[in-house]
Scaffold this motif. Structure first.
Motif, PDB file in Angstrom:
ATOM      1  N   VAL A 113      -3.630  -3.359   2.605  1.00 39.89           N
ATOM      2  CA  VAL A 113      -2.668  -4.437   2.823  1.00 39.89           C
ATOM      3  C   VAL A 113      -1.427  -4.107   2.008  1.00 39.89           C
ATOM      4  CG1 VAL A 113      -2.251  -6.914   2.715  1.00 39.89           C
ATOM      5  CG2 VAL A 113      -4.584  -6.059   3.071  1.00 39.89           C
ATOM      6  N   ALA A 114      -0.297  -3.979   2.700  1.00 43.26           N
ATOM      7  CA  ALA A 114       0.964  -3.631   2.039  1.00 43.26           C
ATOM      8  C   ALA A 114       1.988  -4.731   2.271  1.00 43.26           C
ATOM      9  CB  ALA A 114       1.482  -2.300   2.565  1.00 43.26           C
ATOM     10  N   TRP A 115       2.850  -4.928   1.282  1.00 45.43           N
ATOM     11  CA  TRP A 115       3.931  -5.899   1.391  1.00 45.43           C
ATOM     12  C   TRP A 115       5.061  -5.459   0.492  1.00 45.43           C
ATOM     13  CZ3 TRP A 115      -0.391  -6.486  -1.489  1.00 45.43           C
ATOM     14  CH2 TRP A 115      -0.245  -6.802  -2.837  1.00 45.43           C
ATOM     15  N   GLN A 116       6.200  -6.064   0.707  1.00 48.15           N
ATOM     16  CA  GLN A 116       7.366  -5.773  -0.130  1.00 48.15           C
ATOM     17  C   GLN A 116       7.783  -7.055  -0.820  1.00 48.15           C
ATOM     18  OE1 GLN A 116      10.521  -3.797   1.867  1.00 48.15           O
ATOM     19  NE2 GLN A 116      11.683  -3.443   0.022  1.00 48.15           N
ATOM     20  N   TYR A 117       7.913  -6.952  -2.146  1.00 45.20           N
ATOM     21  CA  TYR A 117       8.360  -8.101  -2.916  1.00 45.20           C
ATOM     22  C   TYR A 117       9.175  -7.599  -4.100  1.00 45.20           C
ATOM     23  CZ  TYR A 117       8.552 -12.096  -5.944  1.00 45.20           C
ATOM     24  OH  TYR A 117       9.017 -13.099  -6.740  1.00 45.20           O
ATOM     25  N   GLY A 118      10.268  -8.229  -4.341  1.00 44.15           N
ATOM     26  CA  GLY A 118      11.113  -7.863  -5.471  1.00 44.15           C
ATOM     27  C   GLY A 118      11.717  -6.481  -5.319  1.00 44.15           C
ATOM     28  N   GLY A 119      11.926  -6.065  -4.073  1.00 46.98           N
ATOM     29  CA  GLY A 119      12.528  -4.765  -3.826  1.00 46.98           C
ATOM     30  C   GLY A 119      11.563  -3.597  -3.988  1.00 46.98           C
ATOM     31  N   ARG A 120      10.277  -3.898  -4.207  1.00 45.24           N
ATOM     32  CA  ARG A 120       9.287  -2.828  -4.388  1.00 45.24           C
ATOM     33  C   ARG A 120       8.190  -2.949  -3.343  1.00 45.24           C
ATOM     34  NH1 ARG A 120       7.532  -3.878 -10.263  1.00 45.24           N
ATOM     35  NH2 ARG A 120       5.586  -3.349  -9.261  1.00 45.24           N
ATOM     36  N   GLN A 121       7.763  -1.820  -2.818  1.00 42.81           N
ATOM     37  CA  GLN A 121       6.634  -1.770  -1.895  1.00 42.81           C
ATOM     38  C   GLN A 121       5.349  -1.824  -2.715  1.00 42.81           C
ATOM     39  OE1 GLN A 121       6.901  -1.684   1.429  1.00 42.81           O
ATOM     40  NE2 GLN A 121       4.729  -1.497   1.866  1.00 42.81           N
ATOM     41  N   GLN A 122       4.445  -2.712  -2.348  1.00 49.12           N
ATOM     42  CA  GLN A 122       3.190  -2.852  -3.071  1.00 49.12           C
ATOM     43  C   GLN A 122       2.047  -2.854  -2.077  1.00 49.12           C
ATOM     44  OE1 GLN A 122       3.386  -6.157  -5.797  1.00 49.12           O
ATOM     45  NE2 GLN A 122       5.537  -5.788  -6.193  1.00 49.12           N
ATOM     46  N   GLN A 123       0.872  -2.444  -2.532  1.00 50.95           N
ATOM     47  CA  GLN A 123      -0.282  -2.440  -1.646  1.00 50.95           C
ATOM     48  C   GLN A 123      -1.573  -2.583  -2.433  1.00 50.95           C
ATOM     49  OE1 GLN A 123      -0.341   1.239   0.510  1.00 50.95           O
ATOM     50  NE2 GLN A 123      -1.364   2.340  -1.115  1.00 50.95           N
ATOM     51  N   GLN A 124      -2.585  -3.054  -1.719  1.00 48.14           N
ATOM     52  CA  GLN A 124      -3.934  -3.122  -2.259  1.00 48.14           C
ATOM     53  C   GLN A 124      -4.863  -2.523  -1.219  1.00 48.14           C
ATOM     54  OE1 GLN A 124      -4.853  -7.156  -3.389  1.00 48.14           O
ATOM     55  NE2 GLN A 124      -3.640  -7.040  -5.241  1.00 48.14           N
ATOM     56  N   ILE A 125      -5.857  -1.778  -1.678  1.00 45.94           N
ATOM     57  CA  ILE A 125      -6.807  -1.128  -0.782  1.00 45.94           C
ATOM     58  C   ILE A 125      -8.195  -1.710  -1.049  1.00 45.94           C
ATOM     59  CG2 ILE A 125      -7.842   1.059  -0.086  1.00 45.94           C
ATOM     60  CD1 ILE A 125      -5.254   2.408  -1.117  1.00 45.94           C
ATOM     61  N   TYR A 126      -8.860  -2.104   0.024  1.00 44.87           N
ATOM     62  CA  TYR A 126     -10.193  -2.675  -0.047  1.00 44.87           C
ATOM     63  C   TYR A 126     -11.121  -1.804   0.798  1.00 44.87           C
ATOM     64  CZ  TYR A 126      -7.327  -6.679  -1.338  1.00 44.87           C
ATOM     65  OH  TYR A 126      -6.408  -7.498  -1.919  1.00 44.87           O
ATOM     66  N   GLN A 127     -12.334  -1.564   0.318  1.00 46.09           N
ATOM     67  CA  GLN A 127     -13.298  -0.768   1.072  1.00 46.09           C
ATOM     68  C   GLN A 127     -14.632  -1.494   1.093  1.00 46.09           C
ATOM     69  OE1 GLN A 127     -13.598   3.278  -0.245  1.00 46.09           O
ATOM     70  NE2 GLN A 127     -11.396   3.550  -0.332  1.00 46.09           N
ATOM     71  N   ARG A 128     -15.324  -1.334   2.221  1.00 41.12           N
ATOM     72  CA  ARG A 128     -16.607  -2.003   2.359  1.00 41.12           C
ATOM     73  C   ARG A 128     -17.424  -1.296   3.433  1.00 41.12           C
ATOM     74  NH1 ARG A 128     -16.152  -8.220   3.014  1.00 41.12           N
ATOM     75  NH2 ARG A 128     -15.398  -7.936   0.908  1.00 41.12           N
TER      76      ARG A 128
END
Length: 135
Positions: A113-128
């Motif tokens: 899951v990726a998003w942009q906030y505060g001018g920075r690209q951020q992401q979190q990765i989940y595995q299952r």
């Protein structure tokens, strides 16, 4: 000026400067708090989106329609009406990667899951692991 008032203007100026510095510091801390609140909202929304995606994958696996591959989709999430001006809502990009495991009916799923906030690209990765479970 009278003799008793000498240096009083300097003292007033120093006290005023100290008060202004404290007020400016308090405003900076408040603004940082609002940003942290917004970042937390984005992270929580990312987690909920990933959990929702995993639930859908589990449903597909139970129905026998889950297949290997990658999928990409964009989702807009509206945050609560009480959200601050910094975080009224956000756009998220979900990438789902499915790989078949050796066990029949079992898959390894990764949701990014990726998003942009505060001018920075951020992401979190989940595995299952999704799919067939022994009863």
């Amino acid at each position: 000026m009278r003799d008793g008032e000498k240096g009083f203007l300097l003292l007033e100026t120093l006290v005023l400067a100290a008060v202004l510095v404290l007020m400016a510091g308090a405003l900076l801390v408040y603004r940082q708090g609002l940003r942290m609140e917004a970042q937390t909202r984005f992270e929580a929304a990312a987690t909920f989106l990933a959990e929702s995606e995993f639930a859908q994958l589990e449903y597909q696996a139970a129905a026998g329609t889950l297949a290997e591959g990658a999928a990409l989709r964009q989702v807009h999430v509206d945050f609560s009406p009480e959200a601050s001006e910094f975080s009224g809502g956000g756009d998220f990009l979900l990438r789902t990667d499915i790989q078949r495991m050796e066990q029949a009916g079992a898959y390894r799923a990764a949701v990014t899951v990726a998003w942009q906030y505060g001018g920075r690209q951020q992401q979190q990765i989940y595995q299952r692991r999704v799919g067939a479970y022994e009863k």
